[in-house]
Motif scaffolding. Sequence first.
Motif, PDB file in Angstrom:
ATOM      1  N   LYS B 249       0.839  -1.197   0.000  1.00 57.86           N
ATOM      2  CA  LYS B 249       0.000   0.000   0.000  1.00 57.86           C
ATOM      3  C   LYS B 249       0.884   1.261   0.000  1.00 57.86           C
ATOM      4  O   LYS B 249       0.644   2.209  -0.746  1.00 57.86           O
ATOM      5  CB  LYS B 249      -0.882  -0.018   1.254  1.00 57.86           C
ATOM      6  CG  LYS B 249      -2.073   0.901   1.202  1.00 57.86           C
ATOM      7  CD  LYS B 249      -3.144   0.357   0.277  1.00 57.86           C
ATOM      8  CE  LYS B 249      -4.157   1.407  -0.117  1.00 57.86           C
ATOM      9  NZ  LYS B 249      -4.791   1.112  -1.391  1.00 57.86           N
ATOM     10  N   TYR B 252       2.325   1.750  -3.298  1.00 63.89           N
ATOM     11  CA  TYR B 252       1.305   2.213  -4.247  1.00 63.89           C
ATOM     12  C   TYR B 252       1.248   3.734  -4.254  1.00 63.89           C
ATOM     13  O   TYR B 252       1.286   4.380  -5.306  1.00 63.89           O
ATOM     14  CB  TYR B 252      -0.049   1.619  -3.842  1.00 63.89           C
ATOM     15  CG  TYR B 252      -1.243   2.173  -4.584  1.00 63.89           C
ATOM     16  CD1 TYR B 252      -1.629   1.654  -5.815  1.00 63.89           C
ATOM     17  CD2 TYR B 252      -2.002   3.218  -4.037  1.00 63.89           C
ATOM     18  CE1 TYR B 252      -2.734   2.160  -6.485  1.00 63.89           C
ATOM     19  CE2 TYR B 252      -3.107   3.726  -4.703  1.00 63.89           C
ATOM     20  CZ  TYR B 252      -3.473   3.195  -5.919  1.00 63.89           C
ATOM     21  OH  TYR B 252      -4.560   3.693  -6.587  1.00 63.89           O
ATOM     22  N   TRP B 253       1.183   4.329  -3.064  1.00 67.65           N
ATOM     23  CA  TRP B 253       1.091   5.795  -2.984  1.00 67.65           C
ATOM     24  C   TRP B 253       2.401   6.447  -3.389  1.00 67.65           C
ATOM     25  O   TRP B 253       2.421   7.458  -4.099  1.00 67.65           O
ATOM     26  CB  TRP B 253       0.679   6.219  -1.573  1.00 67.65           C
ATOM     27  CG  TRP B 253      -0.735   5.838  -1.265  1.00 67.65           C
ATOM     28  CD1 TRP B 253      -1.156   4.866  -0.400  1.00 67.65           C
ATOM     29  CD2 TRP B 253      -1.927   6.381  -1.862  1.00 67.65           C
ATOM     30  NE1 TRP B 253      -2.530   4.774  -0.414  1.00 67.65           N
ATOM     31  CE2 TRP B 253      -3.026   5.698  -1.296  1.00 67.65           C
ATOM     32  CE3 TRP B 253      -2.169   7.367  -2.810  1.00 67.65           C
ATOM     33  CZ2 TRP B 253      -4.346   5.980  -1.654  1.00 67.65           C
ATOM     34  CZ3 TRP B 253      -3.482   7.656  -3.162  1.00 67.65           C
ATOM     35  CH2 TRP B 253      -4.556   6.970  -2.595  1.00 67.65           C
ATOM     36  N   ALA B 256       2.739   6.392  -7.153  1.00 66.95           N
ATOM     37  CA  ALA B 256       1.853   7.355  -7.805  1.00 66.95           C
ATOM     38  C   ALA B 256       2.417   8.770  -7.648  1.00 66.95           C
ATOM     39  O   ALA B 256       2.368   9.587  -8.575  1.00 66.95           O
ATOM     40  CB  ALA B 256       0.447   7.266  -7.210  1.00 66.95           C
TER      41      ALA B 256
END
Lengths: 326, 326
Positions: B249, B252-253, B256
């Motif tokens: 997680k 993921y951030w 991005a």
Amino acid sequence: MNLNELGSPSGGPTRCAIGLDIGGTKIAGGVVTEAGETTQVLRIPTPREGGADAMLQALMKVIDRLRDRTPGIEAIGVGAAGMVEWPTGLIRCAPNNAYDELPLQDLLTERTGLPITVENDANAAAWAEWRFGQGANYRNGLLLTIGTGIGGGIILNDQLYRGDVGIGSEVGHIVINPEHGSLCGCGVTGCLEAQASGTALGRMGREAAAADPTGLLASLHGGPGSVTGETVFSAAEHGDPTARALFDKLGYWLGAGIASLVNIFNPEIVLIGGGLVTTRQYLFPPTQASFEQFVFAGSQRKLPLIECARLGAEAGLVGAAALALK
Amino acid sequence: MNLNELGSPSGGPTRCAIGLDIGGTKIAGGVVTEAGETTQVLRIPTPREGGADAMLQALMKVIDRLRDRTPGIEAIGVGAAGMVEWPTGLIRCAPNNAYDELPLQDLLTERTGLPITVENDANAAAWAEWRFGQGANYRNGLLLTIGTGIGGGIILNDQLYRGDVGIGSEVGHIVINPEHGSLCGCGVTGCLEAQASGTALGRMGREAAAADPTGLLASLHGGPGSVTGETVFSAAEHGDPTARALFDKLGYWLGAGIASLVNIFNPEIVLIGGGLVTTRQYLFPPTQASFEQFVFAGSQRKLPLIECARLGAEAGLVGAAALALK
């Protein structure tokens, strides 16, 4: 009138270039003087098919017509939507046009015998605003063009920021809502363009109209499926609260995106151009509020003004010509 | 050994400066040569109370001790967490420290009689990596430091990008999850630091432990409320799938966020530094995957490598000293 009769500040003949702006919908061309004055502006539809050949033919038609009418053209500047390499003028990709990997600068040089500059369209527009428009008193700033998509140009220390090879400054594709966002034309979910462009407004309008088939949005222009950004604007002008709430939403995302860019660049001014400027009475207040909500340490520094760009629809071709004359 | 005995490449005495790195938890200081060699490194806790006076006293203690041991110090460079104006060296705000509006450059100049440079800590670390570390072969790049917070430094054309007045380059505070994100120490919801820092990892770990009170995360270090980023790392090392999913997680951030920055700057390399580099076997693969998912037109251009910074915990003080000797 022959442009050379205008005279230049130095007393010599006025230098002038052709500026071309290649968008997803139309190609605009005009003759631009070194003082930023524009004459002879033409617009033709962007060819939807036929790839690079059709595009080149269309551009040459505009160029030939403008050269026939105006002698003494020194150079040609092109602002093109998409990812444009600099200083080679190779268009790497153009999501809204029918070609990829187009060496436009080389091709036009060959066909015209003139010096050619090919630049990203939003970069060209930003350059125009900093040379002749609303940015002229600032050394550092951003231009965002909000239309079908979102483009951007960055001015650092009075120079156009291009990165190493002209690619970059893709401020419309910063990621702002990856988990719950909409799909952008670029293939990514939740970039600023997918959340805050005219395309996003139209999509939100269709969703809202489908959810309320008897509402004003659904009935204005032939049913929920036909709603566009323009429909939402019309409905907002009629006082429709649903339409105005959609502008609030659009401004929320736009303001958050501007906050990110201001946190990175700390510009003196942020200019907003592009087609959605006409909706500013609905779009700008929520954008400003969201910007202030999301900017870093807003109370402890001087925040930039967010203002309308001044040069309007011709900014791209004016800036492209100015870059060609530089 | 007296540093001057080292000799410089030009045969003269080695130039050296003191580098100081002011973090939220500790102050590190050391003597740094113009070749980037470090000696005499000291660390003391950052004063939690007493505001500017206590901070200044602590810094002078480190400086005096280092000057006593090393004659011939030419200058002092400080890398400080927070929003630092340049070239005035005024710290506008420092969310994790007990002062605001601290004119540190002036105050240290007065007290030491030496030339003082005060810079944002991540900017200093980036400069160190580009002078002496992993960035040395690249003209354009980004450094992200992932620790308690997220800092960043941007190198454009071999120069540190500072914006107009040194404020900016706050890449940890780009907004990436405004609607559904976590609250950052800066007061904003959903900025990159709130989603992808060590603090975010600890928070996600506590939430996961509370949701599964018999799981490994909850039992490792005295209950769900005591879980930190380190606990999550330990659990991942023990093969705990919950902990590894939290790294997925986080990556993921982070990926991005890196995609947004690459879309803006198109750097040749992205370096990751800071405390979380030790967790790279869990953090980097999902970061890379997310970066590739969210970057604009990734298949049509050369994407930058994402790599570990090389200089580790001393990058900030080395870079600050190098800037002071510049």
